[in-house]
Design an enzyme around this catalytic site. Structure first.
Site, short mmCIF file in Angstrom:
data_model
loop_
_atom_site.label_atom_id
_atom_site.label_comp_id
_atom_site.label_asym_id
_atom_site.label_seq_id
_atom_site.Cartn_x
_atom_site.Cartn_y
_atom_site.Cartn_z
N ASN A 15 0.87 -1.18 0.00
CA ASN A 15 0.00 0.00 0.00
C ASN A 15 0.91 1.23 0.00
O ASN A 15 1.47 1.58 1.04
CB ASN A 15 -0.90 -0.04 1.25
CG ASN A 15 -1.75 1.21 1.37
OD1 ASN A 15 -1.82 2.03 0.45
ND2 ASN A 15 -2.40 1.36 2.52
N LYS A 17 0.09 4.26 -0.46
CA LYS A 17 -0.58 5.47 0.07
C LYS A 17 -0.30 6.68 -0.82
O LYS A 17 -0.25 6.54 -2.05
CB LYS A 17 -0.15 5.70 1.52
CG LYS A 17 -0.34 4.44 2.38
CD LYS A 17 -0.20 4.67 3.85
CE LYS A 17 -0.44 3.36 4.59
NZ LYS A 17 -0.44 3.50 6.03
N HIS A 101 -9.85 1.34 4.14
CA HIS A 101 -8.62 1.51 4.93
C HIS A 101 -8.90 2.51 6.07
O HIS A 101 -9.65 3.46 5.89
CB HIS A 101 -7.48 2.02 4.03
CG HIS A 101 -6.15 1.99 4.73
ND1 HIS A 101 -5.78 2.96 5.64
CD2 HIS A 101 -5.14 1.10 4.69
CE1 HIS A 101 -4.58 2.65 6.11
NE2 HIS A 101 -4.17 1.52 5.55
N GLU A 103 -7.34 4.90 7.24
CA GLU A 103 -7.07 6.31 6.95
C GLU A 103 -8.24 6.94 6.19
O GLU A 103 -8.55 8.11 6.37
CB GLU A 103 -5.73 6.43 6.18
CG GLU A 103 -4.56 6.17 7.11
CD GLU A 103 -3.33 5.55 6.45
OE1 GLU A 103 -3.24 5.53 5.22
OE2 GLU A 103 -2.46 5.06 7.21
N GLU A 173 -5.94 -4.70 10.40
CA GLU A 173 -4.91 -3.70 10.68
C GLU A 173 -5.25 -2.93 11.96
O GLU A 173 -6.12 -2.04 11.94
CB GLU A 173 -4.82 -2.70 9.52
CG GLU A 173 -4.39 -3.31 8.22
CD GLU A 173 -3.79 -2.27 7.28
OE1 GLU A 173 -2.61 -2.40 6.93
OE2 GLU A 173 -4.51 -1.32 6.92
N GLY A 179 2.11 2.38 10.74
CA GLY A 179 3.15 3.40 10.60
C GLY A 179 3.93 3.68 11.87
O GLY A 179 4.73 4.61 11.93
N SER A 220 2.80 -2.05 10.44
CA SER A 220 4.23 -2.12 10.77
C SER A 220 4.85 -3.48 10.46
O SER A 220 5.72 -3.96 11.20
CB SER A 220 4.48 -1.70 12.22
OG SER A 220 4.20 -0.32 12.37
P1 PGA Z 1 2.47 0.38 7.70
O1 PGA Z 1 1.08 0.64 6.94
O2 PGA Z 1 3.07 -0.88 7.13
O3 PGA Z 1 3.31 1.60 7.40
O4 PGA Z 1 2.16 0.25 9.15
C1 PGA Z 1 0.19 -0.42 6.72
C2 PGA Z 1 -1.12 0.08 6.14
O5 PGA Z 1 -1.61 1.14 6.53
O6 PGA Z 1 -1.70 -0.58 5.27
#
Ligand code: PGA
Length: 261
Positions: A15, A17, A101, A103, A173, A179, A220
């Site tokens: 992803n 983003k 997602h 976000e 998630e 992140g 992460s």
């Molecule tokens: P990350 O993001 O690996 O940076 O934690 C994962 C995601 O939001 O899909």
């Protein structure tokens, strides 16, 4: 597709983003294709931003790496300013689409109803929806984690005909580790995936859940912790943000997932 532990082909989704500007996305895609060429026993997809879909589609053409999108709208065509149609994603050869997602739920006000409509439309257009669910830190602290996850699954899936649901992915998630550089323990992910599976059994025929639906972990994920996750019986792969932005780390994740499967 047999998804029992012995024959597991891990699913690894990047992803990207809103992290890459042109020409970085197709460059990264080409680097990953080259570096990962020897790792065949995995299903890998790259999800660039919409503006990079065309260039990444071109980059992955003829390779074993699939194209995915980070979102799609629930209508095919019409006066929907700023939205992107599933038909357009299909025209570019997209195979996967992330839906819901955290976000998007947090910053764009995406509701359970919107997620449901997107899942329905994705399936109708033969895109594989990757339904993202997860709890916040506060929800976890309040002991609400499982309730939140089960609610999100019902919102996304209730009322959809089971035969439309072959090829569906659920991505667990935990929002608070995304992140952060600090994933949850693999055993906790496994426990949560079992809860998710149980909830799916309440919504869909058991055989369908066992044979067709993959549950992947995100938050992460990095080259060091991937094997721990993929080794778990109900973890079918990983959704990777930060560590997918470098070909070296993303390829190491693919290699590690294959080894652990
Ligand atoms: P990350 O993001 O690996 O940076 O934690 C994962 C995601 O939001 O899909």
């Amino acid at each position: 597709m047999g998804l029992n532990k012995m024959s597991k082909i891990p699913l690894i989704i990047a992803n990207w983003k809103m992290q890459l500007a042109p020409p970085d996305a197709p460059i990264l895609a080409r680097k990953i294709i080259k570096a990962a060429a020897k790792y065949q026993a995995a299903e890998v997809a790259l999800c660039p931003a919409f503006t990079e879909i065309a260039s990444v589609a071109e980059a992955v053409r003829g390779s074993r790496i699939a194209l995915g999108a980070q979102d799609c709208f629930w209508e095919e065509k019409g006066a929907f300013t700023g939205e992107v149609s599933p038909l357009v994603l299909r025209a570019y050869g997209a195979r996967y689409v992330l839906v819901g997602h955290s976000e998007r739920r947090e910053y764009l006000g995406e509701t359970g109803d919107m997620v449901h409509k997107k899942v329905r439309t994705a399936l109708a257009h033969e895109l594989i929806p990757v339904i993202c669910i997860g709890e916040s830190f506060a929800e976890r602290q309040e002991g609400q984690k499982e309730i939140v996850l089960i609610r999100q699954l019902h919102e996304a899936l209730d009322g959809l005909a089971p035969n439309r649901l072959d090829k569906l992915v659920v991505a667990y998630e935990p929002i608070w580790v995304i992140g952060s550089g600090q994933a949850v323990a693999a055993v906790e992910a496994e426990h949560t995936h079992q809860v998710i599976k149980q909830a799916l059994y309440d919504i869909l025929p058991r055989a369908e859940v066992d044979e067709q639906i993959r549950i992947i972990y995100g938050g992460s994920v990095d080259p060091e912790n991937t094997a721990d996750f993929v080794r778990q019986p109900t973890v079918d792969g990983v959704l990777v943000g930060t560590a997918s932005l470098e070909a070296v780390s993303f390829t190491a994740i693919i290699a590690s997932a294959i080894k652990a499967s």
